[in-house]
Design a protein around this motif. Structure first.
Motif, PDB file in Angstrom:
ATOM      1  N   LEU A  69       1.210   8.496   5.903  1.00 44.28           N
ATOM      2  CA  LEU A  69       1.754   7.370   6.671  1.00 44.28           C
ATOM      3  C   LEU A  69       0.889   7.083   7.892  1.00 44.28           C
ATOM      4  O   LEU A  69       0.654   5.923   8.247  1.00 44.28           O
ATOM      5  CB  LEU A  69       3.201   7.676   7.099  1.00 44.28           C
ATOM      6  CG  LEU A  69       4.200   7.811   5.945  1.00 44.28           C
ATOM      7  CD1 LEU A  69       5.564   8.244   6.476  1.00 44.28           C
ATOM      8  CD2 LEU A  69       4.344   6.488   5.184  1.00 44.28           C
ATOM      9  N   ARG A  99      -4.699  -0.128  -3.813  1.00 44.87           N
ATOM     10  CA  ARG A  99      -3.547  -0.068  -2.911  1.00 44.87           C
ATOM     11  C   ARG A  99      -2.890   1.299  -2.832  1.00 44.87           C
ATOM     12  O   ARG A  99      -1.896   1.449  -2.104  1.00 44.87           O
ATOM     13  CB  ARG A  99      -2.528  -1.132  -3.309  1.00 44.87           C
ATOM     14  CG  ARG A  99      -2.009  -0.999  -4.717  1.00 44.87           C
ATOM     15  CD  ARG A  99      -1.396  -2.293  -5.232  1.00 44.87           C
ATOM     16  NE  ARG A  99      -0.130  -2.605  -4.661  1.00 44.87           N
ATOM     17  CZ  ARG A  99       0.798  -3.372  -5.248  1.00 44.87           C
ATOM     18  NH1 ARG A  99       0.571  -3.913  -6.431  1.00 44.87           N
ATOM     19  NH2 ARG A  99       1.932  -3.623  -4.658  1.00 44.87           N
ATOM     20  N   ALA A 106       9.344  -1.880   1.834  1.00 47.03           N
ATOM     21  CA  ALA A 106       8.855  -1.143   2.995  1.00 47.03           C
ATOM     22  C   ALA A 106       8.644  -2.108   4.153  1.00 47.03           C
ATOM     23  O   ALA A 106       8.096  -3.198   3.964  1.00 47.03           O
ATOM     24  CB  ALA A 106       7.546  -0.444   2.650  1.00 47.03           C
ATOM     25  N   LYS A 107       9.055  -1.714   5.334  1.00 39.33           N
ATOM     26  CA  LYS A 107       8.968  -2.630   6.479  1.00 39.33           C
ATOM     27  C   LYS A 107       7.904  -2.209   7.495  1.00 39.33           C
ATOM     28  O   LYS A 107       7.819  -2.771   8.574  1.00 39.33           O
ATOM     29  CB  LYS A 107      10.349  -2.742   7.140  1.00 39.33           C
ATOM     30  CG  LYS A 107      11.322  -3.636   6.335  1.00 39.33           C
ATOM     31  CD  LYS A 107      10.863  -5.103   6.377  1.00 39.33           C
ATOM     32  CE  LYS A 107      11.639  -6.006   5.424  1.00 39.33           C
ATOM     33  NZ  LYS A 107      11.132  -7.381   5.460  1.00 39.33           N
ATOM     34  N   ARG A 108       7.082  -1.234   7.133  1.00 37.42           N
ATOM     35  CA  ARG A 108       5.905  -0.987   7.969  1.00 37.42           C
ATOM     36  C   ARG A 108       4.716  -1.629   7.247  1.00 37.42           C
ATOM     37  O   ARG A 108       4.579  -1.492   6.038  1.00 37.42           O
ATOM     38  CB  ARG A 108       5.678   0.500   8.194  1.00 37.42           C
ATOM     39  CG  ARG A 108       5.397   1.304   6.949  1.00 37.42           C
ATOM     40  CD  ARG A 108       5.006   2.754   7.282  1.00 37.42           C
ATOM     41  NE  ARG A 108       6.181   3.537   7.627  1.00 37.42           N
ATOM     42  CZ  ARG A 108       6.131   4.648   8.370  1.00 37.42           C
ATOM     43  NH1 ARG A 108       4.974   5.088   8.818  1.00 37.42           N
ATOM     44  NH2 ARG A 108       7.226   5.317   8.639  1.00 37.42           N
ATOM     45  N   GLY A 109       3.880  -2.327   7.986  1.00 38.49           N
ATOM     46  CA  GLY A 109       2.697  -2.935   7.365  1.00 38.49           C
ATOM     47  C   GLY A 109       2.909  -4.386   6.995  1.00 38.49           C
ATOM     48  O   GLY A 109       3.497  -5.166   7.758  1.00 38.49           O
ATOM     49  N   GLU A 121      -1.885  -5.953  12.977  1.00 41.69           N
ATOM     50  CA  GLU A 121      -1.875  -5.168  11.750  1.00 41.69           C
ATOM     51  C   GLU A 121      -1.302  -5.963  10.573  1.00 41.69           C
ATOM     52  O   GLU A 121      -1.813  -5.899   9.463  1.00 41.69           O
ATOM     53  CB  GLU A 121      -1.052  -3.889  11.965  1.00 41.69           C
ATOM     54  CG  GLU A 121      -1.069  -2.918  10.818  1.00 41.69           C
ATOM     55  CD  GLU A 121      -2.459  -2.343  10.492  1.00 41.69           C
ATOM     56  OE1 GLU A 121      -3.308  -2.267  11.392  1.00 41.69           O
ATOM     57  OE2 GLU A 121      -2.675  -1.998   9.314  1.00 41.69           O
ATOM     58  N   LEU A 180      -3.824  -7.092   6.124  1.00 42.95           N
ATOM     59  CA  LEU A 180      -3.794  -7.099   4.672  1.00 42.95           C
ATOM     60  C   LEU A 180      -4.061  -8.486   4.098  1.00 42.95           C
ATOM     61  O   LEU A 180      -4.855  -8.612   3.158  1.00 42.95           O
ATOM     62  CB  LEU A 180      -2.460  -6.524   4.180  1.00 42.95           C
ATOM     63  CG  LEU A 180      -2.598  -5.763   2.882  1.00 42.95           C
ATOM     64  CD1 LEU A 180      -1.676  -4.580   2.864  1.00 42.95           C
ATOM     65  CD2 LEU A 180      -2.376  -6.664   1.710  1.00 42.95           C
ATOM     66  N   GLU A 183       2.690   2.518   3.115  1.00 44.13           N
ATOM     67  CA  GLU A 183       3.993   1.976   3.517  1.00 44.13           C
ATOM     68  C   GLU A 183       5.133   2.680   2.775  1.00 44.13           C
ATOM     69  O   GLU A 183       6.292   2.530   3.116  1.00 44.13           O
ATOM     70  CB  GLU A 183       4.045   0.474   3.206  1.00 44.13           C
ATOM     71  CG  GLU A 183       2.942  -0.330   3.883  1.00 44.13           C
ATOM     72  CD  GLU A 183       2.717  -1.713   3.291  1.00 44.13           C
ATOM     73  OE1 GLU A 183       1.788  -2.394   3.743  1.00 44.13           O
ATOM     74  OE2 GLU A 183       3.459  -2.109   2.362  1.00 44.13           O
ATOM     75  N   ALA A 184       4.756   3.398   1.701  1.00 47.73           N
ATOM     76  CA  ALA A 184       5.745   4.113   0.889  1.00 47.73           C
ATOM     77  C   ALA A 184       5.043   5.306   0.257  1.00 47.73           C
ATOM     78  O   ALA A 184       3.805   5.360   0.217  1.00 47.73           O
ATOM     79  CB  ALA A 184       6.312   3.193  -0.197  1.00 47.73           C
ATOM     80  N   ARG A 190      -2.500   4.049   5.999  1.00 46.84           N
ATOM     81  CA  ARG A 190      -1.788   2.768   5.994  1.00 46.84           C
ATOM     82  C   ARG A 190      -0.771   2.710   4.848  1.00 46.84           C
ATOM     83  O   ARG A 190      -0.420   1.623   4.383  1.00 46.84           O
ATOM     84  CB  ARG A 190      -2.772   1.591   5.880  1.00 46.84           C
ATOM     85  CG  ARG A 190      -3.735   1.502   7.061  1.00 46.84           C
ATOM     86  CD  ARG A 190      -4.861   0.520   6.813  1.00 46.84           C
ATOM     87  NE  ARG A 190      -4.368  -0.828   6.620  1.00 46.84           N
ATOM     88  CZ  ARG A 190      -5.056  -1.777   6.021  1.00 46.84           C
ATOM     89  NH1 ARG A 190      -6.254  -1.517   5.538  1.00 46.84           N
ATOM     90  NH2 ARG A 190      -4.570  -2.966   5.874  1.00 46.84           N
ATOM     91  N   ARG A 202       0.853  -1.175   0.000  1.00 49.39           N
ATOM     92  CA  ARG A 202       0.000   0.000   0.000  1.00 49.39           C
ATOM     93  C   ARG A 202       0.893   1.230   0.000  1.00 49.39           C
ATOM     94  O   ARG A 202       1.905   1.270   0.683  1.00 49.39           O
ATOM     95  CB  ARG A 202      -0.888   0.029   1.248  1.00 49.39           C
ATOM     96  CG  ARG A 202      -1.871  -1.118   1.313  1.00 49.39           C
ATOM     97  CD  ARG A 202      -2.617  -1.127   2.638  1.00 49.39           C
ATOM     98  NE  ARG A 202      -3.393   0.080   2.804  1.00 49.39           N
ATOM     99  CZ  ARG A 202      -4.663   0.228   2.411  1.00 49.39           C
ATOM    100  NH1 ARG A 202      -5.296  -0.800   1.883  1.00 49.39           N
ATOM    101  NH2 ARG A 202      -5.299   1.358   2.572  1.00 49.39           N
TER     102      ARG A 202
END
Lengths: 249, 249, 249, 249, 249, 249
Positions: free
Chosen positions: A168, A136, F220-223, E118, E122, A174-175, A172, A110
């Motif tokens: 962010l 997304r 990306a490492k969040r999510g 979380e 997804l 992520e980038a 949600r 996302r």
């Protein structure tokens, strides 16, 4: 390799920003040829400017291909004139929105685009849907005029940061994708600041162009992107007849 | 009521066909002002022609509004420049594809568009999706050049008939939309021949324009269709700066 | 031209409001025949009332067509019985939700419906999706009983105003659709007040009906809207056998 | 457990077929109460019949719940009146199309519904989309009148077989759903004949009803299925006022 | 009837919770055989754990079918390995997310899943889309580690309650699905507390499994779920060659 | 630059084909490290093989990252284990289906994937939908076992050619994607033969990996792709605990 990068607005300082971003990521063997559209609006903000930026863009695409470019990049985030340019050109043509979305999709499930003005948001949302990313990727507008990005006295960059933070925290994401060619110089700094991928479309498009050249791929010419049919063009635009721009088919 | 009908290609015989169709359905109190674009391609076949037909269209929209038109119709089935025209104009603007699809949807659950050339099929399919009709309307191309519709010696009309027959037999179509302004004179005859609704976009758009005028509705100016921002336009297109075409905002 | 406008609930004061709106926009040559359903619920709020409003509606559609109407309008925003009425009738039939959405889509990219009660919201959302507007139109409920719109002592109109303001501020709506036939008298006033298009479905449907008549279009009778098959109907509803209502097929 | 099975058409021989299918799969502890609608069409073929079958259905749902049923099944493949019945009833209500699709989706990725007449195909397709199965289920019509399924002299069953064979060969279907309650007696035989799952909706709905009862689940009464609002109902349908059918709320 | 219930994580206390829920709703004639995966992660939180839970699950599916189970349930809300298990097994296989969504859709138009972390949100959203519920079901994460549900000292259950309350108040949810097998013991209590249907997937899947057995339905073996092709498997996983697990095809 | 290319099946001759394709397009400064999975199926044909190929893949991703790879490519067209690998790895990870679709979308509006066996078609269709290409890309199966591509005596390549020809003639495809890593050596030859872009996923993924490295982008490492949570793994798979494969978090 030679890659043509066309700024479809007529503001040369923005071309300089774009050229720097392009050169910053290009391979050692790639020559970046950055040009400014010879006619049309000083910035592209909404549907009206976008439509009138296309003729100048097409002139430069045709000229660049004749001069030896092996791929072309349209350096405006609404992917101005992309379909017309693909029908015109023999070489592959990339939009920076398209390239940025495709690249970001490899590193995040996302993500969010942060663009300039509200009136550009809906056209960018239409591109996000066209490129298959609707579920997304959402689009935010930071409410900053395009040319204010060039103005050190404006608070444009603070507004941009605030909108990234909101994406962010609330979406949600992520980038982040930077939704204007005029933001091309900010990607590295913002990546570091926010600790997540922040993608600039000009850079992404240059790497995608190099990839297409290396893979020996060019636009398919059966179907939607077939060479334009030769015919009479009149008035102010008589020089745009396909047989004029391309030579007889 | 005065309704402006712009043929965005530069072929005057096609304007005559369009004007006749428009006048044929207009109310007694409606004046149809049909004009031909002063610049660009002689016919619109695919993305390249479409992009280059927009400047001439916009000139005529601005001129017509100043001259007193209360609504405008863009008489090309790819709805050439519709978004740019809506941002530019104060009066409501209608595309003939949009008007034809909306009208046909009142009288059939499933229907088909029959357009001219394969390269126009994909742009029309994109319009069908944009207008929310993807699940009930498919698009066929009869493989006929636009200007051949004007040529009595061509077999264009036979090919059109064959494609309509195929749509009814194979696509579960209950009604047909004629996918080119140049077919405007054929709707009544084909309706009779095939025993199902056959809809011409020019006629449909004229009635929709009358409806919008009677309902006192004009394009919303908050959001996507806000008035273009005044700015410098350069080169061949310098006359298109919003403050030039519209006067200072 | 004669246009039948059926109020599918049994409240005659609401029919009067609807008739006034219809006559207010009809062409000079159009006769509006407004009728009240002879059976069923006093107002339509949710799925249960909607289902039971259909028989009375169908009776009036059949009666009106025999009496010379050239088109019919169903004046309830859930487009009560639209598909059944289209299968029954030879003349074109329009729902006011359908007509309002199609009309508004010509003047705004994004818009909102404001309807009455929460239980009507989901059925209206289903119509928005059916008519292909899901991505550009959201639905709000002002939490007002339908008949309170007729009651000068209620605060129904204040709640409606508050919900319109919320749609413009929070939903990126550029225009508003009034989601109940009982609001038909408010469109002009609210348009002025909010400075954006505010569309009433009854008015929109009357103009669409006039357009279909002028274009000589009627419901396609191959496929989904084919004439009902003659058969035995029993009990309370024996008079609804197609051969009874329509005569032998 | 007592499960009410309502045949919403008025043909008692079809109720017998339905009752047999329901009893054939019911648990030993389940009592099946199969009833025939007291009013309306002898068979349901298309939108018109469907609308007029609803009042009789609702009468039986209300009567059955008062008589002690713990769940109800609507035994017509267009899920006649399902939303109205759910708003009316306190007990859970199942449509046989809905139940068949949900059940088949557990045992096949792609499948096909084979229904009776072309005019029923589009309503069933709308249900397939509503239930979220559009991308994995297509709908075919075998072109057989509903009541011909009851007639040993007709070739209805041969046509049904031919259409099933076509679905397996051409649609990548892995399983078949029988698209009419009147086919309920054929599922076992066709499963054996074609070597793939062939699902009857009546049987599926009975098992789903038993599951809901065992799980102690009933229709949610906040939102779309809230109890109908008490109000005046007039004319032929005066007995359908919610306070009449349900008692005062 | 014998139904196999596989806990695909390796935590036996969770298997006990699952077994109790399964037995609580099973018919008197149904034997529940609940087993714990012999290899892999102690809990399944995100894509990595999910992928590595599949081999242990498949071992138990194959073993259970040989031992006489007539249907199998995968008791993890991400429907771990469902497609692979369906290709492997001769008996029907159910995921608890799939079963819970299908069951809840019979009693509510809109609903919400409340899951644990979380990072699981997804994947569950992807399942909601796969099962066709995207437009009516949203997913919330209560931010609780899976194993904390087993820990009386944690505040996991309070967080779960808060998230359910938010779904009802903010998402227009009419019913709730518990998004983790470890919540199976809470459904009855939460149903009572919130006054709306609260559905546990383990219970729902057991009833769906009984329904499939009674209907004599098994997974279609043409197409996506055809028996795996016999071939060499090497290394740590050599025992998983289809001919090893299933016997020669 | 060092790019890891993992063949997730255990057939070393196929790894050789893949490595050759990768090296054929890699930049001079790129080192390709091609490895074969140490465990699992000899070829991946359908859901069962796919699930069991993941553990071996993950081992190689972890090993390769420790050994200095800056990006990884999963060289199987069902993008085996892509989400799990992205959660595990610190470096960017690319699937060859994803890379091929994204690349082809730059040069064609409509295209087709030609894959091996029917049972792989549905999983590939699910990927096409996931990557947002459903409306412009269809999937065909040539009905050839994966390993037959390695066998000079089979007619696999003739079947592949026939299916490409059908896609161009019947599906309006403008370009072709080769739907199996084992076809990687054929792209250049088929491009020449069919006169349209024919894209190999291994080659596309290598260029995309180079682009991501040059753009300094990683997952990306969040999510969804957060590092797996440390926990107990048991049995045959005890070595896959995140803290084992990755070191303590």
């Amino acid at each position: 390799m030679q890659i043509l990068v066309v700024n479809p607005n007529t503001t040369q300082t923005m071309t300089a920003t774009i050229a720097a971003a392009a050169k910053g990521v290009a391979a050692a063997s790639t020559e970046i040829v950055a040009v400014t559209s010879p006619m049309g609006p000083a910035s592209i903000e909404g549907y009206y400017d976008e439509a009138l930026a296309v003729p100048g863009l097409l002139i430069e695409i045709a000229r660049g291909e004749k001069a030896g470019a092996q791929a072309a990049v349209i350096a405006c985030f609404d992917d101005t004139g992309l379909d017309a340019a693909r029908a015109l050109a023999g070489i592959p043509v990339l939009g920076i929105c398209e390239a940025a979305l495709a690249t970001t999709a490899f590193v995040a499930r996302r993500f969010a685009v942060v663009t300039t003005m509200e009136r550009s948001r809906l056209p960018v949302e239409a591109l996000v849907e066209r490129y298959g990313m609707k579920d997304r990727c959402n689009v935010r507008a930071a409410d900053i005029p395009v040319l204010s990005l060039e103005d050190p006295a404006s608070n444009a960059r603070e507004r941009l940061r605030a909108e990234i933070a909101a994406a962010l925290a609330q979406d949600r994401a992520e980038a982040i994708v930077l939704g204007c060619a005029g933001m091309a110089d900010l990607a590295a700094e913002l990546t570091h600041e926010f600790g997540c991928p922040v993608v600039d479309g000009v850079s992404a498009a240059v790497k995608q162009a190099e990839a297409l050249i290396a893979l020996n791929l060019s636009t398919a010419k059966r179907g939607a992107y077939a060479r334009p049919v030769d015919k009479t063009y009149t008035g102010l635009l008589s020089a745009f007849a396909p047989q004029e721009l391309l030579g007889n088919g």
